[in-house]
Design a protein around this motif. Structure first.
Motif, PDB file in Angstrom:
ATOM      1  N   PRO A  27     -52.119 -14.361 -19.614  1.00  0.00           N
ATOM      2  CA  PRO A  27     -52.137 -13.108 -20.367  1.00  0.00           C
ATOM      3  C   PRO A  27     -53.554 -12.652 -20.750  1.00  0.00           C
ATOM      4  CG  PRO A  27     -50.468 -14.597 -21.242  1.00  0.00           C
ATOM      5  CD  PRO A  27     -51.265 -15.370 -20.236  1.00  0.00           C
ATOM      6  N   VAL A  28     -54.415 -13.600 -21.058  1.00  0.00           N
ATOM      7  CA  VAL A  28     -55.788 -13.258 -21.435  1.00  0.00           C
ATOM      8  C   VAL A  28     -56.581 -12.843 -20.199  1.00  0.00           C
ATOM      9  CG1 VAL A  28     -57.929 -14.155 -22.428  1.00  0.00           C
ATOM     10  CG2 VAL A  28     -55.738 -14.785 -23.434  1.00  0.00           C
ATOM     11  N   THR A  29     -56.470 -13.612 -19.126  1.00  0.00           N
ATOM     12  CA  THR A  29     -57.244 -13.296 -17.929  1.00  0.00           C
ATOM     13  C   THR A  29     -56.794 -11.972 -17.309  1.00  0.00           C
ATOM     14  OG1 THR A  29     -55.807 -14.665 -16.531  1.00  0.00           O
ATOM     15  CG2 THR A  29     -57.831 -15.685 -17.367  1.00  0.00           C
ATOM     16  N   LYS A  30     -55.528 -11.649 -17.431  1.00  0.00           N
ATOM     17  CA  LYS A  30     -55.028 -10.389 -16.872  1.00  0.00           C
ATOM     18  C   LYS A  30     -55.647  -9.200 -17.599  1.00  0.00           C
ATOM     19  CE  LYS A  30     -52.751  -9.171 -13.463  1.00  0.00           C
ATOM     20  NZ  LYS A  30     -53.574  -9.188 -12.274  1.00  0.00           N
ATOM     21  N   ARG A  31     -55.866  -9.340 -18.910  1.00  0.00           N
ATOM     22  CA  ARG A  31     -56.472  -8.254 -19.677  1.00  0.00           C
ATOM     23  C   ARG A  31     -57.984  -8.190 -19.457  1.00  0.00           C
ATOM     24  NH1 ARG A  31     -53.840  -5.465 -22.502  1.00  0.00           N
ATOM     25  NH2 ARG A  31     -54.185  -5.069 -24.668  1.00  0.00           N
ATOM     26  N   LEU A  32     -58.615  -9.342 -19.336  1.00  0.00           N
ATOM     27  CA  LEU A  32     -60.063  -9.355 -19.129  1.00  0.00           C
ATOM     28  C   LEU A  32     -60.446  -8.987 -17.701  1.00  0.00           C
ATOM     29  CD1 LEU A  32     -61.125 -12.586 -21.061  1.00  0.00           C
ATOM     30  CD2 LEU A  32     -61.629 -10.227 -21.685  1.00  0.00           C
TER      31      LEU A  32
ATOM     32  N   PRO B 278     -58.453  -7.303 -14.933  1.00  0.00           N
ATOM     33  CA  PRO B 278     -57.213  -6.679 -14.449  1.00  0.00           C
ATOM     34  C   PRO B 278     -57.115  -6.516 -12.940  1.00  0.00           C
ATOM     35  CG  PRO B 278     -58.629  -5.052 -15.499  1.00  0.00           C
ATOM     36  CD  PRO B 278     -59.262  -6.387 -15.728  1.00  0.00           C
ATOM     37  N   SER B 279     -58.225  -6.467 -12.234  1.00  0.00           N
ATOM     38  CA  SER B 279     -58.135  -6.229 -10.786  1.00  0.00           C
ATOM     39  C   SER B 279     -58.093  -7.515  -9.962  1.00  0.00           C
ATOM     40  CB  SER B 279     -59.307  -5.351 -10.327  1.00  0.00           C
ATOM     41  OG  SER B 279     -60.527  -6.018 -10.527  1.00  0.00           O
ATOM     42  N   ILE B 280     -58.110  -8.679 -10.628  1.00  0.00           N
ATOM     43  CA  ILE B 280     -58.046  -9.936  -9.890  1.00  0.00           C
ATOM     44  C   ILE B 280     -56.596 -10.403  -9.830  1.00  0.00           C
ATOM     45  CG2 ILE B 280     -58.790 -12.350  -9.793  1.00  0.00           C
ATOM     46  CD1 ILE B 280     -61.222 -11.583 -11.416  1.00  0.00           C
ATOM     47  N   PRO B 281     -56.066 -10.666  -8.639  1.00  0.00           N
ATOM     48  CA  PRO B 281     -54.703 -11.205  -8.552  1.00  0.00           C
ATOM     49  C   PRO B 281     -54.621 -12.537  -9.306  1.00  0.00           C
ATOM     50  CG  PRO B 281     -55.520 -10.569  -6.384  1.00  0.00           C
ATOM     51  CD  PRO B 281     -56.673 -10.467  -7.323  1.00  0.00           C
ATOM     52  N   SER B 282     -53.532 -12.765 -10.014  1.00  0.00           N
ATOM     53  CA  SER B 282     -53.415 -13.940 -10.884  1.00  0.00           C
ATOM     54  C   SER B 282     -53.468 -15.270 -10.133  1.00  0.00           C
ATOM     55  CB  SER B 282     -52.144 -13.862 -11.720  1.00  0.00           C
ATOM     56  OG  SER B 282     -51.016 -13.744 -10.895  1.00  0.00           O
ATOM     57  N   ASP B 283     -53.189 -15.251  -8.842  1.00  0.00           N
ATOM     58  CA  ASP B 283     -53.226 -16.504  -8.077  1.00  0.00           C
ATOM     59  C   ASP B 283     -54.495 -16.632  -7.225  1.00  0.00           C
ATOM     60  OD1 ASP B 283     -52.547 -14.430  -6.385  1.00  0.00           O
ATOM     61  OD2 ASP B 283     -51.138 -15.610  -5.209  1.00  0.00           O
TER      62      ASP B 283
ATOM     63  N   GLN C 269     -67.039 -11.787  -5.517  1.00  0.00           N
ATOM     64  CA  GLN C 269     -67.690 -10.911  -4.536  1.00  0.00           C
ATOM     65  C   GLN C 269     -66.765 -10.622  -3.362  1.00  0.00           C
ATOM     66  OE1 GLN C 269     -70.149  -9.074  -4.804  1.00  0.00           O
ATOM     67  NE2 GLN C 269     -71.010  -8.671  -2.803  1.00  0.00           N
ATOM     68  N   LYS C 270     -65.906 -11.574  -3.004  1.00  0.00           N
ATOM     69  CA  LYS C 270     -64.947 -11.355  -1.912  1.00  0.00           C
ATOM     70  C   LYS C 270     -63.972 -10.235  -2.258  1.00  0.00           C
ATOM     71  CE  LYS C 270     -65.133 -16.142  -0.310  1.00  0.00           C
ATOM     72  NZ  LYS C 270     -64.431 -17.436  -0.267  1.00  0.00           N
ATOM     73  N   LEU C 271     -63.691 -10.051  -3.550  1.00  0.00           N
ATOM     74  CA  LEU C 271     -62.782  -8.991  -3.993  1.00  0.00           C
ATOM     75  C   LEU C 271     -63.500  -7.664  -4.233  1.00  0.00           C
ATOM     76  CD1 LEU C 271     -60.734 -11.021  -6.639  1.00  0.00           C
ATOM     77  CD2 LEU C 271     -59.937 -10.276  -4.392  1.00  0.00           C
ATOM     78  N   ASN C 272     -64.807  -7.701  -4.264  1.00  0.00           N
ATOM     79  CA  ASN C 272     -65.614  -6.540  -4.615  1.00  0.00           C
ATOM     80  C   ASN C 272     -65.654  -5.538  -3.469  1.00  0.00           C
ATOM     81  OD1 ASN C 272     -67.451  -4.787  -5.729  1.00  0.00           O
ATOM     82  ND2 ASN C 272     -69.120  -6.260  -5.879  1.00  0.00           N
TER      83      ASN C 272
ATOM     84  N   ASP D 235     -65.279  -6.833 -12.984  1.00  0.00           N
ATOM     85  CA  ASP D 235     -64.860  -8.212 -13.246  1.00  0.00           C
ATOM     86  C   ASP D 235     -66.046  -9.173 -13.200  1.00  0.00           C
ATOM     87  OD1 ASP D 235     -62.151  -7.592 -13.630  1.00  0.00           O
ATOM     88  OD2 ASP D 235     -61.794  -7.624 -11.464  1.00  0.00           O
ATOM     89  N   MET D 236     -66.964  -8.948 -12.284  1.00  0.00           N
ATOM     90  CA  MET D 236     -68.155  -9.787 -12.198  1.00  0.00           C
ATOM     91  C   MET D 236     -69.006  -9.640 -13.472  1.00  0.00           C
ATOM     92  SD  MET D 236     -69.196  -9.039  -8.240  1.00  0.00           S
ATOM     93  CE  MET D 236     -70.371 -10.347  -7.911  1.00  0.00           C
ATOM     94  N   ILE D 237     -69.136  -8.422 -13.946  1.00  0.00           N
ATOM     95  CA  ILE D 237     -69.925  -8.168 -15.152  1.00  0.00           C
ATOM     96  C   ILE D 237     -69.265  -8.815 -16.370  1.00  0.00           C
ATOM     97  CG2 ILE D 237     -70.758  -6.365 -16.716  1.00  0.00           C
ATOM     98  CD1 ILE D 237     -71.015  -4.584 -14.137  1.00  0.00           C
TER      99      ILE D 237
END
Length: 145
Positions: A19-24, A26-31, A65-68, A77-79
């Motif tokens: 729940p925390v990582t999803k809010r911080l 948001p564009s990274i898939p949870s897995d 960076q692979k998701l960027n 997300d990197m920032i």
């Protein structure tokens, strides 16, 4: 850290803080492996294992960076990760305690609580600032404004 990763502990931790990582982030898939790498980096930093945290932080940035989509600029997300990593909440500031002890401090560990408070406040201010900047940037870029 590799033992924790191979034992599946990082996946369990990732599910617990989802729940925390999803809010911080948001564009990274949870897995995605970036989540595990970031959590391992933050965990190592919290335990005062800066030498172990550095390669984990580099791995996390590589995964991010692979998701960027724009390889020339850091993603939001990197920032955000960089801000969290830089403010690094350390539960046991071993280096500072060792320096104080070597200089003859009567109570070298008395900086633990102030260090945790200061780092927590730095993290809160940093994350709040970066999220506000990202919010206003998105609002400015969205059509209709």
């Amino acid at each position: 850290m590799r033992v924790a990763e191979q034992a599946g502990m990082t996946n369990v931790l990732a599910r617990m803080v989802k729940p925390v990582t999803k809010r911080l982030f948001p564009s990274i898939p949870s897995d995605h492996p970036a989540i595990s790498a970031m959590l391992m980096n933050i965990s190592a930093s919290m335990l005062g294992l800066s030498n172990a945290a550095t390669p984990l932080g580099l791995k996390a940035m590589d995964e991010l960076q692979k998701l960027n989509p724009d390889k020339e600029r850091a993603s939001d997300d990197m920032i955000t990760f960089l801000v969290i990593n830089t403010s690094a909440i350390t539960l046991i500031p071993a280096t500072a305690i060792a320096i104080r002890a070597s200089l003859g401090s009567a109570n070298p560990q008395q900086i633990v609580i102030p260090s945790i408070i200061a780092a927590t406040m730095a993290t809160i201010v940093g994350v709040t600032t970066v999220k506000l900047i990202q919010f206003f940037k998105q609002k400015k870029q969205s059509p209709g404004n």
